[in-house]
Structure formats: C-alpha cells, structure tokens
Design a protein around this motif. Structure first.
Motif, PDB file in Angstrom:
ATOM      1  N   VAL A   1       0.729  -1.453  -0.062  1.00  0.00           N
ATOM      2  CA  VAL A   1      -0.099   0.204  -0.077  1.00  0.00           C
ATOM      3  C   VAL A   1       0.740   1.319  -0.068  1.00  0.00           C
ATOM      4  O   VAL A   1       0.171   2.474  -0.153  1.00  0.00           O
ATOM      5  CB  VAL A   1      -0.872  -0.024   1.040  1.00  0.00           C
ATOM      6  N   GLY A   2       2.206   1.158   0.081  1.00  0.00           N
ATOM      7  CA  GLY A   2       2.859   2.544   0.096  1.00  0.00           C
ATOM      8  C   GLY A   2       4.488   1.793   0.208  1.00  0.00           C
ATOM      9  O   GLY A   2       4.902   0.779   0.735  1.00  0.00           O
ATOM     10  N   VAL A   3       5.321   2.997   0.311  1.00  0.00           N
ATOM     11  CA  VAL A   3       6.743   2.795   0.498  1.00  0.00           C
ATOM     12  C   VAL A   3       7.084   3.992   1.474  1.00  0.00           C
ATOM     13  O   VAL A   3       6.721   5.160   1.327  1.00  0.00           O
ATOM     14  CB  VAL A   3       7.543   2.910  -0.675  1.00  0.00           C
ATOM     15  N   LEU A   4       7.817   3.652   2.535  1.00  0.00           N
ATOM     16  CA  LEU A   4       8.114   4.816   3.547  1.00  0.00           C
ATOM     17  C   LEU A   4       9.688   4.962   3.394  1.00  0.00           C
ATOM     18  O   LEU A   4      10.551   3.828   3.675  1.00  0.00           O
ATOM     19  CB  LEU A   4       7.826   4.498   5.009  1.00  0.00           C
TER      20      LEU A   4
ATOM     21  N   MET B   1      13.398   5.384 -12.401  1.00  0.00           N
ATOM     22  CA  MET B   1      13.795   6.097 -11.074  1.00  0.00           C
ATOM     23  C   MET B   1      14.293   7.526 -11.239  1.00  0.00           C
ATOM     24  O   MET B   1      13.946   8.489 -10.230  1.00  0.00           O
ATOM     25  CB  MET B   1      15.027   5.345 -10.476  1.00  0.00           C
ATOM     26  N   THR B   2      14.990   7.779 -12.152  1.00  0.00           N
ATOM     27  CA  THR B   2      15.236   9.162 -12.580  1.00  0.00           C
ATOM     28  C   THR B   2      14.168  10.046 -12.775  1.00  0.00           C
ATOM     29  O   THR B   2      13.847  11.125 -12.278  1.00  0.00           O
ATOM     30  CB  THR B   2      16.303   9.160 -13.711  1.00  0.00           C
ATOM     31  N   ASP B   3      13.204   9.550 -13.955  1.00  0.00           N
ATOM     32  CA  ASP B   3      11.990  10.324 -14.129  1.00  0.00           C
ATOM     33  C   ASP B   3      11.122  10.599 -12.783  1.00  0.00           C
ATOM     34  O   ASP B   3      10.700  11.772 -12.629  1.00  0.00           O
ATOM     35  CB  ASP B   3      11.015   9.682 -15.057  1.00  0.00           C
ATOM     36  N   ARG B   4      10.919   9.684 -12.054  1.00  0.00           N
ATOM     37  CA  ARG B   4      10.257   9.819 -10.878  1.00  0.00           C
ATOM     38  C   ARG B   4      10.597  10.115  -9.546  1.00  0.00           C
ATOM     39  O   ARG B   4      10.302  10.335  -8.482  1.00  0.00           O
ATOM     40  CB  ARG B   4       9.355   8.499 -10.616  1.00  0.00           C
TER      41      ARG B   4
ATOM     42  N   HIS C   1      13.894   3.495  -4.533  1.00  0.00           N
ATOM     43  CA  HIS C   1      13.483   2.109  -4.337  1.00  0.00           C
ATOM     44  C   HIS C   1      12.275   1.890  -5.061  1.00  0.00           C
ATOM     45  O   HIS C   1      11.411   2.344  -5.083  1.00  0.00           O
ATOM     46  CB  HIS C   1      13.171   1.958  -2.662  1.00  0.00           C
ATOM     47  N   LEU C   2      12.325   0.533  -5.628  1.00  0.00           N
ATOM     48  CA  LEU C   2      11.268  -0.004  -6.323  1.00  0.00           C
ATOM     49  C   LEU C   2      11.024  -1.453  -5.913  1.00  0.00           C
ATOM     50  O   LEU C   2      11.824  -2.413  -6.128  1.00  0.00           O
ATOM     51  CB  LEU C   2      11.686  -0.232  -7.874  1.00  0.00           C
ATOM     52  N   PRO C   3       9.848  -1.615  -5.427  1.00  0.00           N
ATOM     53  CA  PRO C   3       9.379  -2.883  -5.065  1.00  0.00           C
ATOM     54  C   PRO C   3       9.331  -3.583  -6.369  1.00  0.00           C
ATOM     55  O   PRO C   3       8.681  -3.236  -7.183  1.00  0.00           O
ATOM     56  CB  PRO C   3       7.972  -2.811  -4.353  1.00  0.00           C
ATOM     57  N   VAL C   4       9.566  -5.223  -6.105  1.00  0.00           N
ATOM     58  CA  VAL C   4       9.518  -6.010  -7.415  1.00  0.00           C
ATOM     59  C   VAL C   4       8.272  -6.967  -7.147  1.00  0.00           C
ATOM     60  O   VAL C   4       8.001  -7.524  -6.330  1.00  0.00           O
ATOM     61  CB  VAL C   4      10.804  -6.559  -7.471  1.00  0.00           C
ATOM     62  N   LEU C   5       7.326  -6.737  -8.244  1.00  0.00           N
ATOM     63  CA  LEU C   5       6.198  -7.709  -8.174  1.00  0.00           C
ATOM     64  C   LEU C   5       6.364  -8.785  -9.154  1.00  0.00           C
ATOM     65  O   LEU C   5       6.725  -8.500 -10.152  1.00  0.00           O
ATOM     66  CB  LEU C   5       4.840  -6.927  -8.414  1.00  0.00           C
TER      67      LEU C   5
ATOM     68  N   ILE D   1      14.350  -3.579  -5.243  1.00  0.00           N
ATOM     69  CA  ILE D   1      15.650  -2.938  -6.147  1.00  0.00           C
ATOM     70  C   ILE D   1      15.994  -1.419  -5.618  1.00  0.00           C
ATOM     71  O   ILE D   1      15.080  -0.566  -5.793  1.00  0.00           O
ATOM     72  CB  ILE D   1      15.593  -2.944  -7.383  1.00  0.00           C
ATOM     73  N   SER D   2      16.941  -1.071  -5.291  1.00  0.00           N
ATOM     74  CA  SER D   2      17.435   0.466  -4.844  1.00  0.00           C
ATOM     75  C   SER D   2      18.393   0.709  -6.043  1.00  0.00           C
ATOM     76  O   SER D   2      18.911   0.170  -6.796  1.00  0.00           O
ATOM     77  CB  SER D   2      18.212   0.325  -3.532  1.00  0.00           C
TER      78      SER D   2
END
Length: 142
Positions: free
Chosen positions: A47-50, A95-98, A102-106, A115-116
């Motif tokens: 539901v989120g990333v902190l 990552m650069t654009d946004r 940190h990107l959770p992998v689904l 992935i950091s």
C-alpha cells in the motif's frame, strides 16, 4: 541485466511495516535494518513505501509530534513497481524520471524483492568493469 538477475545476487528479502505502525517504530526499523526505505504492506498487499525522505519531510512539516502518527499518514502511496523481466536501463530511467530510490518488485502479483538505486548503480559499474576487462583482453590478444 534483468531484475531477476539482480535479485539472485542480492536476495529477495523485503523489510516491511504495517500502515498503522507509529512513525517512530518505522524509523527504528529503518535503523535496525540499515535501509533507506521499507515497504508498507496491509496483509499481502503493498500500500506504500516509507523512505527516509518521507520521514524527514514529515518531521520538517509537523515536528516531533508526527512520530506518534501512523506510517500511512506519511508514506508514499503512489507506489511505482518493477517487474522481474525489466532491464537495469528501464529501472534507471524510471527512478530518474520519478525521483525515487526504491522499487518494489512484483512477480505474479506478489512482492518478490526491492531494487534500490544502489543496486542499479552497482550493476552498471559491474557491467562497465566487465566491458573494460573484455576490451583489455581483446587488445592484448592483438
């Protein structure tokens, strides 16, 4: 290199917290795990990333009183994900654009790792080193 290959090397461990956890306890988890972000999960659902950045902004805006508030008040709820078959180049661009680190992998709808930006940079350095070594070998062979 693909996301799946990065996760093979670093592992699939994901540090997560519940959305109702007080921010202070989430900060303690960041410290305990020596990570820059935790994934916020409600059961099996992301539901989120902190991130540390979220915490700094929360404290800057609301002072230390925010530390007793729930993580859900300060997490980034618009989660951007990575897929196992994506390349490092695609991740780097996202990552650069946004402006995220940190990107959770689904994989098949389930959380399969994180992935950091550090993982992406390490991958790029390793790839450049391999390429340079190959060129040296080629040149030396004449």
């Amino acid at each position: 290199m693909l996301v799946t290959e990065i996760l093979k090397g670093k592992g699939h461990a994901v540090w997560s917290v519940a959305p109702d956890l007080p921010l202070a306890e989430a900060c303690a988890e960041l410290e305990r795990r020596s990570v820059g972000a935790v994934i916020v999960c409600d059961g099996d659902r992301v539901v989120g990333v902190l991130s540390e950045r979220d915490v700094v902004r929360a404290i800057a805006r609301g002072g230390e009183a925010v530390l007793s508030r729930p993580v859900s008040d300060y997490m980034t709820a618009d989660v951007v994900f990575a897929a196992p078959g994506e390349t490092v180049g695609v991740l780097m661009q996202r990552m650069t654009d946004r402006r995220i680190r940190h990107l959770p992998v689904l994989a098949d709808g389930r959380l399969n790792g994180v992935i950091s930006i550090g993982d992406v940079v390490k991958c790029q350095i390793d790839e450049a080193t391999r390429e340079a070594d190959s060129l040296r070998t080629y040149i030396a062979a004449g």
